[in-house]
Write an enzyme that holds these catalytic residues in place. Structure first.
Site, PDB file in Angstrom:
ATOM      1  N   LYS A 153       0.839  -1.237   0.062  1.00 55.12           N
ATOM      2  CA  LYS A 153      -0.081  -0.017  -0.085  1.00 55.12           C
ATOM      3  C   LYS A 153       0.794   1.192   0.032  1.00 55.12           C
ATOM      4  O   LYS A 153       1.305   1.605   1.069  1.00 55.12           O
ATOM      5  CB  LYS A 153      -0.916  -0.150   1.222  1.00 55.12           C
ATOM      6  CG  LYS A 153      -2.233   0.498   0.874  1.00 55.12           C
ATOM      7  CD  LYS A 153      -3.174   0.374   1.954  1.00 55.12           C
ATOM      8  CE  LYS A 153      -4.368   1.256   2.217  1.00 55.12           C
ATOM      9  NZ  LYS A 153      -4.919   1.470   0.870  1.00 55.12           N
TER      10      LYS A 153
HETATM   11  N1  PMP Z   1      -7.608  -2.374  -3.293  1.00 56.29           N
HETATM   12  C1  PMP Z   1      -7.105  -1.295  -3.085  1.00 56.29           C
HETATM   13  C2  PMP Z   1      -6.344  -0.729  -4.297  1.00 56.29           C
HETATM   14  C3  PMP Z   1      -7.122  -0.577  -1.929  1.00 56.29           C
HETATM   15  O1  PMP Z   1      -6.739   0.684  -1.729  1.00 56.29           O
HETATM   16  C4  PMP Z   1      -7.971  -1.099  -0.855  1.00 56.29           C
HETATM   17  C5  PMP Z   1      -8.030  -0.440   0.258  1.00 56.29           C
HETATM   18  N2  PMP Z   1      -6.929  -0.796   1.304  1.00 56.29           N
HETATM   19  C6  PMP Z   1      -8.156  -2.615  -1.207  1.00 56.29           C
HETATM   20  C7  PMP Z   1      -8.046  -3.205  -2.240  1.00 56.29           C
HETATM   21  C8  PMP Z   1      -9.033  -3.259   0.155  1.00 56.29           C
HETATM   22  O2  PMP Z   1      -8.173  -3.487   1.176  1.00 56.29           O
HETATM   23  P1  PMP Z   1      -8.693  -3.584   2.588  1.00 56.29           P
HETATM   24  O3  PMP Z   1      -9.928  -4.654   2.548  1.00 56.29           O
HETATM   25  O4  PMP Z   1      -7.522  -4.112   3.111  1.00 56.29           O
HETATM   26  O5  PMP Z   1      -9.158  -2.264   3.060  1.00 56.29           O
END
Ligand code: PMP
Length: 296
Positions: A153
């Site tokens: 991320k």
């Molecule tokens: N894909 C992307 C590109 C994201 O930014 C997010 C948000 N973090 C997610 C998927 C979903 O991840 P999570 O369920 O861990 O929030």
């Protein structure tokens, strides 16, 4: 919106007023996008305020930092403790927590010595709202996993997300769905994607997507409900006109989709597996019992 005069944030070991928090304008993160972050939610539960899957989020933050050659001088346990203190100091219960690791001044394209850790929180509605979404296939692809670590991320990766969401909004849609570098469906700009056909849920495998914590929670819940989930590559044409679809993400939670490129999903949202999972997700994050395991 994100803070008021009383809001306290944590910056490099100190609690300070949000309005007093500042950064160096020569920060490498600001110029080149090398920084990592998380998006986490806390919920008021019967056992008090709980951060949902805190350890998974901090492990991912540390993983993301490692991929970007950033050494973060905190353990996952320490980060979790700081976040609970942040909620407590700001009197927050149902909150969105944003830890950000950003780098100090460095105009070169090499790792930076100075690593800063900032965390703030605010009350945030479901990111994509409560209405079913009208989604378009983006003209932008997700970043090629050979060009960067798509499973981390990283701040700079979100320029792709901003372009995709902006394009979708400008064209009158609520959100975008992006393909991967091979032309298969990948994910939304800030959420993972599932669709449903003939009683089976499909979602792209890991490799071209962010491994969402909500995605894995939904897979766990589907397993508990006896719903089959297949992780496989699929095209936009396989999705269009299928029974139902939804996004999953910490900020969005489980967000139902009404149509893709103007083609409606066939089933009524309330009758889909996605809707059942959305209800169950709410129960899970607030640690309440969930008794309705049957689709009606
Ligand atoms: N894909 C992307 C590109 C994201 O930014 C997010 C948000 N973090 C997610 C998927 C979903 O991840 P999570 O369920 O861990 O929030």
């Amino acid at each position: 919106m994100y803070f008021n005069e009383e809001t306290l944030v944590y910056l490099n070991g100190k609690w300070i007023e949000a309005s007093a928090a500042s950064t160096n304008l020569y920060a490498q993160t600001l110029h080149y996008g090398s920084g990592v972050f998380e998006g986490i939610r806390s919920y008021q539960t019967e056992d008090g305020v709980m951060i949902f899957k805190a350890r998974e989020h901090f492990d991912r933050l540390l993983y993301s930092a490692g991929k970007m050659h950033i050494s973060l001088p905190y353990s996952a346990e320490e980060l979790e403790a700081v976040c609970y203190e942040l909620l407590d100091k700001n009197g927050l219960q149902n909150a969105y927590i944003r830890p950000l690791v950003f780098l100090g001044p460095n105009m070169s394209l090499q790792p930076t010595q100075e690593v800063n850790f900032f965390v703030c929180a605010w009350e945030w509605e479901k990111y994509l709202g409560d209405q079913l979404l009208h989604v378009m296939t983006s003209s932008y692809q997700r970043p090629n996993p050979k060009s960067c670590h798509v499973d981390a991320k990283v701040v700079g990766h979100y320029t792709n997300s901003i372009l995709a969401t902006t394009e979708a909004k400008q064209k009158g849609y609520d959100e975008a769905l992006l393909l991967d570098a091979n032309g298969y469906v990948a994910e939304g700009p800030g959420a993972n994607f599932f669709f449903e056909k003939n009683g089976i849920l499909y979602t792209p495998p890991l490799g071209n997507i962010l491994p969402g914590i909500t995605r894995s929670t939904v897979i766990e819940l589907a397993d508990e409900l006896g719903f089959e989930v297949q992780e496989k590559y699929f095209t936009i044409d396989e999705v269009k006109g299928s029974d139902g679809a939804f996004f999953t993400g910490t900020a969005a939670e489980v967000a139902g989709i009404a149509s893709l490129d103007g083609v409606s999903f066939r089933a009524k949202w309330e009758d889909t597996m996605g809707s059942e999972l959305a209800r169950m997700y709410t129960y899970r994050v607030t640690s309440r019992e969930y008794n309705s395991f049957e689709l009606v």
